[in-house]
Design an enzyme around this catalytic site. Structure first.
Site, mmCIF file in Angstrom:
data_model
loop_
_atom_site.group_PDB
_atom_site.id
_atom_site.type_symbol
_atom_site.label_atom_id
_atom_site.label_comp_id
_atom_site.label_asym_id
_atom_site.label_seq_id
_atom_site.Cartn_x
_atom_site.Cartn_y
_atom_site.Cartn_z
ATOM 1 N N ASP A 71 35.617 46.963 26.492
ATOM 2 C CA ASP A 71 34.177 47.240 26.495
ATOM 3 C C ASP A 71 33.744 47.899 25.184
ATOM 4 O O ASP A 71 34.577 48.435 24.428
ATOM 5 C CB ASP A 71 33.808 48.154 27.677
ATOM 6 N N GLU A 136 36.202 51.869 29.417
ATOM 7 C CA GLU A 136 36.673 53.088 28.728
ATOM 8 C C GLU A 136 35.500 53.985 28.373
ATOM 9 O O GLU A 136 35.582 55.199 28.476
ATOM 10 C CB GLU A 136 37.458 52.707 27.461
HETATM 11 ZN ZN LIG Z 1 36.784 53.644 22.019
#
Ligand SMILES: [Zn+2]
Length: 383
Positions: A71, A136
């Site tokens: 992401d 994340e």
């Molecule tokens: Zn990162």
């Protein structure tokens, strides 16, 4: 791999709009790259359209992990970008686009290194596992899932390819984001004795929590102090009503000297104490992330820094990180192994418009990861 091909992998990844979602498209793309090679490919679904990807190569010997997240953060206001965020542009020796720095460059460089090793025709003396995670940037829940499902349990070491400018990030703080809600009973403000004010216990909580966190004075030699900020507070609906609800949020940055568990236990202690006195408080957390204890004394940190110096003839110092990474999750794996953060991108433009990485740094990263894996297999010794 030819430079053009390595660059194409990064530019293709940037063109995939995986801002806080749709990581499966990144997983699809990477899966295609590994098709036909003797690797084990595993998709670990977090939610529809959100797949973690695990690629393991080699069949014996030490297992090195490469970690990257699929992401990216939102591009924000497009007007602030000189270059389109989801279409890589090369200008003056730099590649621009969302994720060039954080961290599709690190992820792409790790993949290029793996493909180069697979294409080398050499018998591989060890194993390598790519852990490509979802989410994340919004709570590290992809890495949490991979950890829980055991994908880190057999690692001998893990390198996280977040931007570090070829330095070795050996530690970072943890994060506890919390929300406290308070319930009361709403009545007309002329008869407060008939109701229950939700704001007052919340204020008491805020004061006690601040005082307790401020008393945590021990400083980590690298990370400094724990910090605590009560960042939002809201309650009530009208000036002449006793409020029946209120809430606040707080952000704590923890250090290894004050582990998350202890701090959460303390916050919950204050809640229990006030509830005993008649309050109706409850607390919830949003994806707490534990600190990464210093890895400076591990063989892996010293080894990796030496490999950067030997192979790239660049500086590589031990540094501390400003934010949490997927390391906060992998460090909780059942097995004990060293984790470092080492990536090719300079950190300055992460999460900003016109995010970029110098082309030369990206290509050096591809080379570095390949050398790191090879030397890890051949010469790395755990202390
Ligand atoms: Zn990162």
């Amino acid at each position: 791999m030819e430079k053009e091909q390595a660059l194409k992998i990064l530019t293709d990844l940037i063109a995939i709009k995986s801002d806080n979602d749709h990581e499966s498209k990144v997983a699809d793309y990477l899966t295609d790259l590994f098709a036909g090679y003797p690797v084990k490919i595993e998709r670990v679904t977090y939610a529809p359209g959100r797949d973690n990807l695990v690629v393991t190569m080699g069949d014996h010997g030490p297992l090195l992990g490469f970690s990257g997240h699929e992401d990216v953060v939102s591009s924000g206001d497009a007007a602030n970008w000189t270059y389109p965020p989801f279409q890589a542009t090369i200008h003056d020796g730099k590649i621009y686009g969302r994720g060039t720095c954080d961290m599709k460059s690190g992820l792409a460089a790790m993949v290029v290194a793996m493909l180069d090793l697979l294409n080398s025709g050499k018998k591989l003396p060890g194993r390598l596992r790519l852990l490509a995670s979802v989410g994340e940037e919004t709570g590290e829940y992809g890495a949490a899932q991979l950890t829980k499902e055991g994908y880190a349990d057999d690692l001998d070491g893990l390198i996280i390819g977040e931007s570090s400018n070829f330095n070795v990030r050996v530690t970072h703080k943890g994060i506890i984001d919390y929300y406290v809600t308070s319930k009361g009973v709403c009545v007309h403000s002329s008869t407060p004795e008939a109701g229950k004010n939700a704001i007052m216990p919340l204020v008491a909580f805020a004061q006690k929590a601040q005082k307790l966190m401020d008393s945590h004075q021990k400083k980590d030699p690298i990370l400094g102090s724990l910090t605590h900020v009560i960042s939002q507070i809201q309650g009530g609906t009208q000036i002449n009503s006793v409020p029946d609800n209120a809430w606040l949020s707080g952000n704590i940055r923890t250090t290894p000297l004050y582990p998350n568990k202890q701090i959460m236990h303390e916050l919950e202690g204050i809640i229990a104490e006030l509830n005993q006195q008649g309050a109706e408080l409850s607390i919830r957390y949003s994806f707490p992330e534990v600190p990464l204890p210093s890895q400076a004394e591990t063989s892996l940190a010293k080894f990796a820094s030496q490999v950067v110096k030997d192979e790239l003839h660049r500086e590589s110092n031990f540094v501390a990180g400003t934010g949490a990474t997927d390391a906060s999750e992998y460090i909780q794996a059942d097995n004990d192994f060293p984790i470092i953060i080492l990536g090719p991108a300079p950190e300055e433009t992460a999460h900003q418009p016109n995010e970029n990485i110098p082309v030369a740094d990206y290509l050096a990263g591809c080379e570095l990861y390949q050398k790191l894996a090879w030397r890890f297999w051949k010469e790395y010794k755990e202390k």
